[in-house]
Design an enzyme around this catalytic site. Sequence first.
Site, PDB file in Angstrom:
ATOM      1  N   ARG A  75       0.844  -1.202   0.000  1.00 23.98           N
ATOM      2  CA  ARG A  75       0.000   0.000   0.000  1.00 23.98           C
ATOM      3  C   ARG A  75       0.880   1.253   0.000  1.00 23.98           C
ATOM      4  O   ARG A  75       1.916   1.330   0.642  1.00 23.98           O
ATOM      5  CB  ARG A  75      -1.014  -0.001   1.157  1.00 23.98           C
ATOM      6  CG  ARG A  75      -0.463   0.332   2.557  1.00 23.98           C
ATOM      7  CD  ARG A  75      -0.782   1.773   2.941  1.00 23.98           C
ATOM      8  NE  ARG A  75      -0.163   2.143   4.213  1.00 23.98           N
ATOM      9  CZ  ARG A  75       1.062   2.608   4.326  1.00 23.98           C
ATOM     10  NH1 ARG A  75       1.855   2.704   3.274  1.00 23.98           N
ATOM     11  NH2 ARG A  75       1.521   2.969   5.519  1.00 23.98           N
ATOM     12  N   HIS A 152       7.847  -5.014  12.531  1.00 23.59           N
ATOM     13  CA  HIS A 152       7.928  -3.887  11.586  1.00 23.59           C
ATOM     14  C   HIS A 152       9.391  -3.616  11.242  1.00 23.59           C
ATOM     15  O   HIS A 152      10.219  -3.485  12.139  1.00 23.59           O
ATOM     16  CB  HIS A 152       7.371  -2.605  12.216  1.00 23.59           C
ATOM     17  CG  HIS A 152       5.889  -2.615  12.402  1.00 23.59           C
ATOM     18  ND1 HIS A 152       5.167  -1.482  12.706  1.00 23.59           N
ATOM     19  CD2 HIS A 152       4.980  -3.612  12.315  1.00 23.59           C
ATOM     20  CE1 HIS A 152       3.884  -1.791  12.809  1.00 23.59           C
ATOM     21  NE2 HIS A 152       3.747  -3.071  12.589  1.00 23.59           N
ATOM     22  N   GLU A 171       8.235   0.585   4.583  1.00 18.66           N
ATOM     23  CA  GLU A 171       7.900  -0.086   5.840  1.00 18.66           C
ATOM     24  C   GLU A 171       7.379  -1.482   5.513  1.00 18.66           C
ATOM     25  O   GLU A 171       6.444  -1.634   4.733  1.00 18.66           O
ATOM     26  CB  GLU A 171       6.825   0.677   6.611  1.00 18.66           C
ATOM     27  CG  GLU A 171       6.524  -0.008   7.949  1.00 18.66           C
ATOM     28  CD  GLU A 171       5.297   0.550   8.665  1.00 18.66           C
ATOM     29  OE1 GLU A 171       5.464   1.136   9.741  1.00 18.66           O
ATOM     30  OE2 GLU A 171       4.175   0.393   8.136  1.00 18.66           O
ATOM     31  N   GLU A 186      -9.283  -5.089  15.115  1.00 22.02           N
ATOM     32  CA  GLU A 186      -8.957  -3.990  16.034  1.00 22.02           C
ATOM     33  C   GLU A 186      -8.975  -2.648  15.299  1.00 22.02           C
ATOM     34  O   GLU A 186      -9.444  -1.645  15.829  1.00 22.02           O
ATOM     35  CB  GLU A 186      -7.579  -4.251  16.666  1.00 22.02           C
ATOM     36  CG  GLU A 186      -7.232  -3.349  17.831  1.00 22.02           C
ATOM     37  CD  GLU A 186      -6.540  -2.068  17.399  1.00 22.02           C
ATOM     38  OE1 GLU A 186      -6.371  -1.183  18.256  1.00 22.02           O
ATOM     39  OE2 GLU A 186      -6.156  -1.934  16.220  1.00 22.02           O
TER      40      GLU A 186
HETATM   41  P1  0O2 Z   1      -1.770   2.490   7.822  1.00 21.96           P
HETATM   42  O1  0O2 Z   1      -2.866   3.010   6.989  1.00 21.96           O
HETATM   43  O2  0O2 Z   1      -1.955   1.053   8.228  1.00 21.96           O
HETATM   44  O3  0O2 Z   1      -0.416   2.772   7.286  1.00 21.96           O
HETATM   45  P2  0O2 Z   1       2.813   6.060  13.458  1.00 21.96           P
HETATM   46  O4  0O2 Z   1       1.562   5.459  14.071  1.00 21.96           O
HETATM   47  O5  0O2 Z   1       3.005   5.617  12.028  1.00 21.96           O
HETATM   48  O6  0O2 Z   1       2.900   7.515  13.641  1.00 21.96           O
HETATM   49  P3  0O2 Z   1       5.150   4.653  13.914  1.00 21.96           P
HETATM   50  O7  0O2 Z   1       6.039   4.496  15.101  1.00 21.96           O
HETATM   51  O8  0O2 Z   1       5.751   5.079  12.628  1.00 21.96           O
HETATM   52  O9  0O2 Z   1       3.989   5.603  14.308  1.00 21.96           O
HETATM   53  O10 0O2 Z   1       4.326   3.387  13.629  1.00 21.96           O
HETATM   54  P4  0O2 Z   1       4.422   1.886  14.020  1.00 21.96           P
HETATM   55  O11 0O2 Z   1       4.284   1.658  15.458  1.00 21.96           O
HETATM   56  O12 0O2 Z   1       5.616   1.277  13.342  1.00 21.96           O
HETATM   57  O13 0O2 Z   1       3.079   1.409  13.315  1.00 21.96           O
HETATM   58  C1  0O2 Z   1       2.645   1.922  12.091  1.00 21.96           C
HETATM   59  C2  0O2 Z   1       1.634   1.016  11.407  1.00 21.96           C
HETATM   60  O14 0O2 Z   1       1.519  -0.246  12.079  1.00 21.96           O
HETATM   61  C3  0O2 Z   1       0.230   1.589  11.422  1.00 21.96           C
HETATM   62  O15 0O2 Z   1       0.082   2.386  10.308  1.00 21.96           O
HETATM   63  C4  0O2 Z   1      -0.633   0.326  11.347  1.00 21.96           C
HETATM   64  O16 0O2 Z   1      -0.676  -0.185  10.024  1.00 21.96           O
HETATM   65  C5  0O2 Z   1       0.163  -0.645  12.184  1.00 21.96           C
HETATM   66  N1  0O2 Z   1      -0.202  -0.569  13.606  1.00 21.96           N
HETATM   67  C6  0O2 Z   1       0.558  -0.072  14.604  1.00 21.96           C
HETATM   68  N2  0O2 Z   1      -0.070  -0.191  15.774  1.00 21.96           N
HETATM   69  C7  0O2 Z   1      -1.256  -0.777  15.524  1.00 21.96           C
HETATM   70  C8  0O2 Z   1      -2.351  -1.165  16.358  1.00 21.96           C
HETATM   71  O17 0O2 Z   1      -2.350  -0.988  17.561  1.00 21.96           O
HETATM   72  N3  0O2 Z   1      -3.415  -1.746  15.738  1.00 21.96           N
HETATM   73  C9  0O2 Z   1      -3.455  -1.980  14.389  1.00 21.96           C
HETATM   74  N4  0O2 Z   1      -4.550  -2.560  13.884  1.00 21.96           N
HETATM   75  N5  0O2 Z   1      -2.440  -1.603  13.583  1.00 21.96           N
HETATM   76  C10 0O2 Z   1      -1.350  -1.013  14.138  1.00 21.96           C
HETATM   77  P5  0O2 Z   1      -0.877   3.641  10.256  1.00 21.96           P
HETATM   78  O18 0O2 Z   1      -0.067   4.796   9.814  1.00 21.96           O
HETATM   79  O19 0O2 Z   1      -1.636   3.764  11.522  1.00 21.96           O
HETATM   80  O20 0O2 Z   1      -1.907   3.331   9.154  1.00 21.96           O
END
Ligand code: 0O2
Length: 231
Positions: A75, A152, A171, A186
């Site tokens: 994505r 990740h 990522e 979730e």
């Molecule tokens: P999308 O649309 O999935 O990309 P960030 O939240 O990105 O500011 P960080 O530290 O960069 O912080 O992110 P992290 O912890 O590596 O996690 C980023 C992505 O992991 C998220 O992307 C989600 O896809 C997934 N993720 C992280 N935590 C959770 C969670 O608690 N539940 C679920 N279902 N997914 C999670 P985005 O950007 O939120 O959205």
Amino acid sequence: MTTEQPAVSGDQEIARRTDKTLAVPSAPSTFADDLSHFMLVYKFGLAEIGTKISILAEELAHRGRGNPIEHVLPRLKTTQSLTAKAHRISCPLNLDDLRARIRDIAGIRIVCSFVSDVYTVADMLTRQPDVTLIETKDYIARPKTNGYRSLHLIVEIPVFLSDRVVSVPVEVQLRTVAMDFWASLEHKIHYKYDPDVPAALRQELAAAAEDAARLDVRMERLHREIHGPRR
Ligand code: 0O2
């Protein structure tokens, strides 16, 4: 976080160029135009990683021990979600800051059968000489408090453009089928109640994440009993 290297060693002209080339369009344009141009290299980075994963999956399947990769979901952040994230983390809306601070513009999710497969696939990918591992967040070893589990990685991969090589961050999220099932539910619940998921529901979700983790352990044990460890 996009950096550039000379496409041809010793080529002064190309080496002199920096990734600002992407930030400075040749003709006047709106920020939206600049942004969609800026996103192109992330699209290419995603294609490169996607090819690597397809090759791994197909080659592993031919080894006769089964393909550890159940499915793959690439994505690219939409410009709306990119600007929303920039706003959330107080990142100024200019291309240099976006590039430096947001490293999940290109993302790919790899869903594996078993926990050991998650680490095997991650290792196979990051051992490739053109893949540079930038960061690891192991939410399997250390789950988030809500129960979220996944591995990740931020990796950088070279993308060969017409006149230069751009190193693009991607990522990579690796998880099992059970972790993926949990995370997708979730995500829906979180989205529905945003931002206040009722406490009872949060507890249920955390308990379900524990159940999913136990299921992963059990399924892997069964698999090993039947087939032995994957080679
Ligand atoms: P999308 O649309 O999935 O990309 P960030 O939240 O990105 O500011 P960080 O530290 O960069 O912080 O992110 P992290 O912890 O590596 O996690 C980023 C992505 O992991 C998220 O992307 C989600 O896809 C997934 N993720 C992280 N935590 C959770 C969670 O608690 N539940 C679920 N279902 N997914 C999670 P985005 O950007 O939120 O959205």
